[in-house]
Design a protein around this motif. Sequence first.
Motif, PDB file in Angstrom:
ATOM      1  N   ARG A  49       0.826  -1.209   0.000  1.00  9.46           N
ATOM      2  CA  ARG A  49       0.000   0.000   0.000  1.00  9.46           C
ATOM      3  C   ARG A  49       0.861   1.260   0.000  1.00  9.46           C
ATOM      4  N   VAL A  50       1.978   1.226   0.703  1.00  9.61           N
ATOM      5  CA  VAL A  50       2.885   2.382   0.732  1.00  9.61           C
ATOM      6  C   VAL A  50       3.428   2.659  -0.664  1.00  9.61           C
ATOM      7  N   ILE A  51       3.853   1.587  -1.335  1.00  6.38           N
ATOM      8  CA  ILE A  51       4.399   1.757  -2.686  1.00  6.38           C
ATOM      9  C   ILE A  51       3.305   2.212  -3.647  1.00  6.38           C
ATOM     10  N   ALA A  52       2.121   1.618  -3.506  1.00 11.04           N
ATOM     11  CA  ALA A  52       1.009   1.989  -4.383  1.00 11.04           C
ATOM     12  C   ALA A  52       0.632   3.454  -4.200  1.00 11.04           C
ATOM     13  N   ALA A  53       0.588   3.918  -2.954  1.00 14.48           N
ATOM     14  CA  ALA A  53       0.233   5.312  -2.690  1.00 14.48           C
ATOM     15  C   ALA A  53       1.245   6.256  -3.322  1.00 14.48           C
ATOM     16  N   ALA A  54       2.537   5.894  -3.248  1.00 11.37           N
ATOM     17  CA  ALA A  54       3.576   6.741  -3.838  1.00 11.37           C
ATOM     18  C   ALA A  54       3.429   6.816  -5.352  1.00 11.37           C
ATOM     19  N   GLY A  55       2.895   5.757  -5.948  1.00 14.39           N
ATOM     20  CA  GLY A  55       2.725   5.730  -7.393  1.00 14.39           C
ATOM     21  C   GLY A  55       1.332   6.119  -7.863  1.00 14.39           C
ATOM     22  N   GLY A  56       0.489   6.538  -6.933  1.00 15.86           N
ATOM     23  CA  GLY A  56      -0.866   6.943  -7.299  1.00 15.86           C
ATOM     24  C   GLY A  56      -1.751   5.789  -7.704  1.00 15.86           C
ATOM     25  N   LEU A  57      -1.511   4.610  -7.141  1.00 19.41           N
ATOM     26  CA  LEU A  57      -2.284   3.418  -7.489  1.00 19.41           C
ATOM     27  C   LEU A  57      -3.275   3.087  -6.371  1.00 19.41           C
ATOM     28  N   PRO A  58      -4.431   2.535  -6.706  1.00 17.95           N
ATOM     29  CA  PRO A  58      -5.449   2.227  -5.696  1.00 17.95           C
ATOM     30  C   PRO A  58      -5.114   0.977  -4.897  1.00 17.95           C
ATOM     31  N   ASP A  59      -5.697   0.878  -3.694  1.00 17.28           N
ATOM     32  CA  ASP A  59      -5.502  -0.310  -2.856  1.00 17.28           C
ATOM     33  C   ASP A  59      -6.027  -1.571  -3.534  1.00 17.28           C
ATOM     34  N   SER A  60      -6.985  -1.414  -4.440  1.00 17.79           N
ATOM     35  CA  SER A  60      -7.523  -2.575  -5.149  1.00 17.79           C
ATOM     36  C   SER A  60      -6.435  -3.269  -5.953  1.00 17.79           C
ATOM     37  N   ARG A  61      -5.477  -2.497  -6.445  1.00 14.77           N
ATOM     38  CA  ARG A  61      -4.355  -3.083  -7.190  1.00 14.77           C
ATOM     39  C   ARG A  61      -3.477  -3.914  -6.253  1.00 14.77           C
ATOM     40  N   LEU A 114       3.225  -3.796  -9.295  1.00 16.31           N
ATOM     41  CA  LEU A 114       2.125  -2.914  -8.914  1.00 16.31           C
ATOM     42  C   LEU A 114       1.682  -1.988 -10.044  1.00 16.31           C
ATOM     43  N   GLY A 115       2.634  -1.393 -10.746  1.00 21.61           N
ATOM     44  CA  GLY A 115       2.293  -0.456 -11.815  1.00 21.61           C
ATOM     45  C   GLY A 115       2.045  -1.110 -13.152  1.00 21.61           C
ATOM     46  N   ASP A 116       1.912  -2.454 -13.175  1.00 20.16           N
ATOM     47  CA  ASP A 116       1.782  -3.195 -14.432  1.00 20.16           C
ATOM     48  C   ASP A 116       2.851  -2.746 -15.423  1.00 20.16           C
ATOM     49  N   PRO A 117       4.136  -2.850 -15.024  1.00 27.00           N
ATOM     50  CA  PRO A 117       5.218  -2.280 -15.826  1.00 27.00           C
ATOM     51  C   PRO A 117       5.456  -3.034 -17.126  1.00 27.00           C
ATOM     52  N   ARG A 118       6.054  -2.348 -18.077  1.00 23.70           N
ATOM     53  CA  ARG A 118       6.411  -2.942 -19.361  1.00 23.70           C
ATOM     54  C   ARG A 118       7.696  -3.753 -19.259  1.00 23.70           C
ATOM     55  N   VAL A 119       8.519  -3.431 -18.265  1.00 30.63           N
ATOM     56  CA  VAL A 119       9.801  -4.104 -18.054  1.00 30.63           C
ATOM     57  C   VAL A 119       9.839  -4.660 -16.638  1.00 30.63           C
ATOM     58  N   LEU A 120      10.321  -5.893 -16.487  1.00 29.29           N
ATOM     59  CA  LEU A 120      10.456  -6.520 -15.177  1.00 29.29           C
ATOM     60  C   LEU A 120      11.908  -6.956 -15.009  1.00 29.29           C
ATOM     61  N   ILE A 121      12.558  -6.459 -13.937  1.00 28.08           N
ATOM     62  CA  ILE A 121      13.955  -6.772 -13.664  1.00 28.08           C
ATOM     63  C   ILE A 121      14.026  -7.481 -12.321  1.00 28.08           C
ATOM     64  N   LEU A 122      14.483  -8.733 -12.331  1.00 26.24           N
ATOM     65  CA  LEU A 122      14.475  -9.560 -11.133  1.00 26.24           C
ATOM     66  C   LEU A 122      15.870 -10.112 -10.861  1.00 26.24           C
ATOM     67  N   ASP A 123      16.305  -9.996  -9.608  1.00 23.18           N
ATOM     68  CA  ASP A 123      17.615 -10.507  -9.203  1.00 23.18           C
ATOM     69  C   ASP A 123      17.402 -11.734  -8.327  1.00 23.18           C
ATOM     70  N   GLU A 124      17.759 -12.901  -8.837  1.00 20.99           N
ATOM     71  CA  GLU A 124      17.628 -14.177  -8.135  1.00 20.99           C
ATOM     72  C   GLU A 124      16.201 -14.398  -7.606  1.00 20.99           C
ATOM     73  N   PRO A 125      15.188 -14.345  -8.465  1.00 19.43           N
ATOM     74  CA  PRO A 125      13.800 -14.439  -7.990  1.00 19.43           C
ATOM     75  C   PRO A 125      13.405 -15.810  -7.464  1.00 19.43           C
ATOM     76  N   ALA A 126      14.159 -16.858  -7.805  1.00 22.43           N
ATOM     77  CA  ALA A 126      13.784 -18.202  -7.373  1.00 22.43           C
ATOM     78  C   ALA A 126      14.412 -18.591  -6.044  1.00 22.43           C
ATOM     79  N   ASN A 127      15.278 -17.747  -5.481  1.00 19.31           N
ATOM     80  CA  ASN A 127      15.885 -18.049  -4.193  1.00 19.31           C
ATOM     81  C   ASN A 127      14.811 -18.237  -3.128  1.00 19.31           C
ATOM     82  N   GLY A 128      14.893 -19.333  -2.400  1.00 18.47           N
ATOM     83  CA  GLY A 128      13.967 -19.583  -1.307  1.00 18.47           C
ATOM     84  C   GLY A 128      12.660 -20.213  -1.712  1.00 18.47           C
ATOM     85  N   LEU A 129      12.417 -20.358  -3.005  1.00 14.25           N
ATOM     86  CA  LEU A 129      11.172 -20.986  -3.447  1.00 14.25           C
ATOM     87  C   LEU A 129      11.317 -22.511  -3.435  1.00 14.25           C
ATOM     88  N   ASP A 130      10.253 -23.188  -3.035  1.00 15.79           N
ATOM     89  CA  ASP A 130      10.261 -24.648  -3.108  1.00 15.79           C
ATOM     90  C   ASP A 130       9.992 -25.054  -4.556  1.00 15.79           C
TER      91      ASP A 130
END
Length: 351
Positions: A112-124, A160-176
């Motif tokens: 919610r904090v990030i969404a508020a900073a970006g002008g996005l609703p809580d529904s998102r 949150l912002g439905d971005p056109r670009v997604l940049i992820l650093d080691e996103p699978a770490n800790g996932l089963d």
Amino acid sequence: MTAATTTTSTQGTPGGAHIEIRDLTKSFGSFTAVDNLSFEVQPGRITGFLGPNGAGKTTTLRMLLGLVHPTSGTARIDGRDYRDLDRPLSVVGSALEATNFHPGRSGRDHLRVIAAAGGLPDSRVDELLELTGIPAAARKRAGEYSMGMRQRLGLAAALLGDPRVLILDEPANGLDPEGIRWLRGFLRHLAGEGKTILVSSHLLQEVEQTVDDVVIIANGRLVRSGTMAELHGAPTTIVRTSDNDRLVGALRVADVMAAPGADGELVVETGDKRLVGDVALQAGVPVWELRDRRTDLEALFFQLTEGTNRNLGDGATSLPGATQPGATQPGATADAPTETDAISGREGANE
């Protein structure tokens, strides 16, 4: 966790954006974390960004996101630096760490904090909690999250912002295993929507199953890039039989070349196993084994990055995990910090 049904938001602009890294260099004193690096990431594709520990991956991603200033060169998204983007939350979403949450704040409140900073609703926020499979943990404090749950929360924040670009650093770490499978399908869905996805990872087998393109760096320099098909090389089939000469002759008649391999097998210059099997059957040659042969990404990775990793010191190898978290990196001095030292505390000291 069970994957939630994927829905498409209208917050961002449809389609992806072109990433261009051109002659990018970052030096911290005498230490060069990234050295004249150039590569591109295309929309609608998942690109794996690989390299040993200390190779410069994190520094490159931070320069792309405007968190570190390049010594020279450019890192741009659709021809623009990150700081020049309009409504950056709708253009780029990133998750570089899975630990940058206030431990006493719930996962929902973090979003919610990030969404508020970006002008996005809580529904998102609620939509992303459902989308990433953690609605039941939404009101739980982030400090009580498992590593896998933190990864999902970080991914939710990036989207949150439905971005056109997604940049992820080691996103699978800790996932089963179930989580990794979910992540693979989720990223493939996003790429299918046309989004541009750049993923840094050391899980080579998972990368091989997930990405379309690969960029491999070592010592801050590009050592190989291309599609997974290009890295795997020309289609080849391995055959084992009791009569190599007879099968070679039969294949030659079918305009297919074959030659003995190192262990007595035949290496056939085609990926069409059905053709090879049919030729063997017609020639009356028994087949004991018939399988594809392709370049293994892990083997190629070590081949390209083997030897001394200068970013970890003269005595260290380039194998992932050669330096353990919290350990002193061999050869690191005040004049030659490691990549981790540089990006965490040395930025700007020598610019």
